[in-house]
Design an enzyme around this catalytic site. Structure first.
Site, PDB file in Angstrom:
ATOM      1  N   LYS A 189      39.073  40.707  52.546  1.00 27.54           N
ATOM      2  CA  LYS A 189      37.979  40.150  51.755  1.00 27.54           C
ATOM      3  C   LYS A 189      36.742  39.935  52.623  1.00 27.54           C
ATOM      4  O   LYS A 189      36.835  39.370  53.710  1.00 27.54           O
ATOM      5  CB  LYS A 189      38.411  38.832  51.106  1.00 27.54           C
ATOM      6  N   ARG A 222      40.681  44.494  36.914  1.00 29.56           N
ATOM      7  CA  ARG A 222      39.613  43.814  37.642  1.00 29.56           C
ATOM      8  C   ARG A 222      38.500  44.822  37.912  1.00 29.56           C
ATOM      9  O   ARG A 222      38.748  45.882  38.495  1.00 29.56           O
ATOM     10  CB  ARG A 222      40.138  43.225  38.945  1.00 29.56           C
TER      11      ARG A 222
END
Length: 575
Positions: free
Chosen positions: A211, A76
């Protein structure tokens, strides 16, 4: 048993023993007897931006022939704010072909993913990613991950300021360990009698992933209520004056475990632009110090907020900051979708948002999208902006280049990418099978078929151009944020889904379980009557998620454990 007496989760021991995320990754990469890494290193490599996977489509046949699993790795690539240069796009495309499975995955968190990288190519790929001024560190693992922000510069004149905040937060919260440079970039191993330090995270980092998003109202395209920490840009007289701060959102849950649930973030205060990085750090510190490290299923920040309450969180945050957040300022979100096609901004640049179904950039017969984007990147003098809805903006196209970009869009069939039903344009799917180890059902490979079936009903009742958010995930971890969509499908088992309805059109309300264990082939029959009734009985401007609550198909969902309970809310009769 008290909280302090509970046994720490196994991952806490792995982090403690890892010597700041080194583990035995280097030795494992050198071991050519297997395509896999040790179990501990499989956890640690996440902090370096990678997951070990295998092709589950091949498992049975390989087991039959007594072969090891077809191991590979997903990488990622962090793209703070979703902005990548044309050179970075080209290099990502090259690496997808050279080292991965020939496709680029655009994630729901504005990052690139490359799948199918074998162990012997992993270090080389990470090194070449870093050569492009991108990286994979902290793209996964128990740390702050890719910081998202509104990717569309044409929506707001303050976008550049918001992007800078996202990039500043990302840089500030990047782990300080030298392990990444030593293992992947052949960095010098510094010998010292003093132990290495992680000034923000400490030796055991965070209890779980973290997040962060930033949104510019009225667009909530990054789904701020589904994230641990979010900043809502407040614009006054055309100037960015600061951010409302939202805490405690998250999507993941576990089937059959009512102690796990999705949760919407609470908006608790306001900070200035200059305070945003400090606020982000201190919220992370609160989670570091008070998050649950005994139960991985209860360790996300949303549970810390839910258990202790938003007032406690605000008081503790103010204590850590040394000053108080100001009161929340007014804001309004209207949708969480993307705006497709061409638009012109106030300084004369052009931007083209391209629909990318499932976020998968690849060439298929009759639609060579990956080739087309590669050719555009070769001549594009602007940049590429990844959206949280898995699409891409060919951004900042100069007036002199627009005709050339338009010609390439037409040549490769991309000029009509947005001439789809509004339902399809509002769809998101996680990767799921065959590579995700957690997937219980299909998502990315199956959602297009589901949408095609539902489009038959939409055409019949005149809803082709009415946006309804629809999202599908292969498991309840919720990577595609299905629990805040108007129609959500969550994998329950092979070809079986839980169906959720009633999420807010702007991502401001959780959906509610409507039917459990629905067979894939029964989805159209289940939803067609509701869509037909919506077309006939909806009120002026009423969104689908609002209608199904008003019509009594589901109840409005409240926070916490109540997500799983059958709460009887008043449903206004329809018709």
């Amino acid at each position: 048993m008290s909280e302090t007496e509970k046994k720490l989760s196994a991952n806490e021991g792995i982090k403690t023993r890892s010597n700041y995320l080194r583990g035995t990754i280097e030795e494992g990469l050198a071991d050519l007897s297997t395509g896999a890494l040790s179990e501990d290193d499989q956890q640690l490599i996440k902090f370096h931006g990678s997951y070990q996977q295998d092709d589950r489509d091949l498992r049975a046949d390989r087991r039959k022939h007594r072969l090891d699993k077809a191991y590979s790795f997903m990488l990622r690539i962090r793209v703070p704010g979703g902005v990548a240069t044309s050179h970075q796009w080209l290099e990502t495309d090259r690496m997808a072909e050279q080292y991965a499975n020939g496709t680029i995955k655009l994630t729901t968190r504005q990052a690139f993913q490359l799948h199918g990288i074998i162990k012997t190519n992993l270090k080389r790929t990470i090194k070449e990613i870093n050569d492009t001024a991108m990286d994979t560190i902290a793209a996964c693992g128990d740390v702050n991950r890719n910081v998202m922000c509104n990717p569309n510069p044409f929506l707001s004149s303050v976008h550049a300021d918001v992007l800078k905040t996202a990039q500043d937060i990302s840089a500030h919260l990047t782990p300080a360990t030298r392990a990444y440079h030593e293992i992947w970039l052949d960095g010098e191993k510094i010998q010292s009698s003093e132990e290495e330090q992680e000034p923000i995270y400490g030796k055991t980092y965070l209890p779980r992933k973290f997040k962060i998003t930033i949104a510019v109202p009225p667009s909530n395209d990054v789904d701020i209520f589904a994230n641990c920490l979010s900043f809502i840009a407040i614009v006054e007289n055309g100037k960015l004056v600061g951010y409302n701060v939202a805490v405690g959102g998250g999507m993941g849950s576990t089937h059959g475990n009512e102690d796990t649930f999705p949760r919407l973030a609470d908006v608790i205060g306001f900070c200035t632009v200059e305070q945003a990085v400090d606020v982000a750090e201190k919220v992370v510190l609160v989670q570091r110090d008070f998050g649950d490290r005994t139960d991985r299923k209860h360790s996300r920040f949303k549970y810390t907020v839910n258990d202790r309450g938003e007032e406690w969180i605000l008081a503790k945050l103010n204590e850590y900051l040394g000053y108080d957040l100001e009161p929340v300022r007014p804001y309004e979100f209207k949708d969480n979708g993307d705006r497709f096609g061409w638009v012109e901004d106030e300084v004369g640049n052009f931007h083209y948002t391209l629909f990318v179904e499932g976020g998968r950039v690849l060439d298929v017969p009759g639609y060579p999208m990956r080739t087309g984007l590669r050719e555009i990147a070769k001549m594009h003098d602007g940049d590429f902006r990844l959206t949280a809805n898995q699409n891409v903006v060919i951004a900042n196209v100069s007036a002199k280049k627009r005709a050339e970009v338009e010609a390439l869009l037409e040549k490769y069939g991309m000029h009509r990418s947005h001439e789809r039903s509004a339902l399809r344009l509002s769809s998101i799917a996680c990767v799921a099978l065959p590579t995700c180890a957690l997937a219980l059902a299909e998502a990315e490979r199956y959602l297009p078929e589901v949408v095609t079936r539902l489009e038959e009903t939409l055409e019949d009742v005149g809803l082709r151009h009415d946006a309804i958010t629809v999202r599908m995930t292969g498991c309840p971890n919720g990577c595609g944020r299905p629990f805040i969509s108007e129609i959500g499908f969550v994998g329950r088992g092979p070809d079986r889904y839980n169906v959720y309805l009633g999420g807010g059109h702007a991502g401001q309300r959780l959906s509610k379980l409507y039917r459990q264990d629905v067979e894939a082939d029964d989805v159209q029959a289940l939803l067609a009557p509701i869509l037909q009734r919506y077309a006939k009985e909806r009120e002026e401007g009423e969104h689908f998620g609002d209608f199904v609550i008003r019509a009594g198909y589901v109840t409005a969902t409240v926070q916490g454990n109540d997500f799983h309970k059958n709460i009887k809310a008043e449903a206004i009769p329809v018709g």
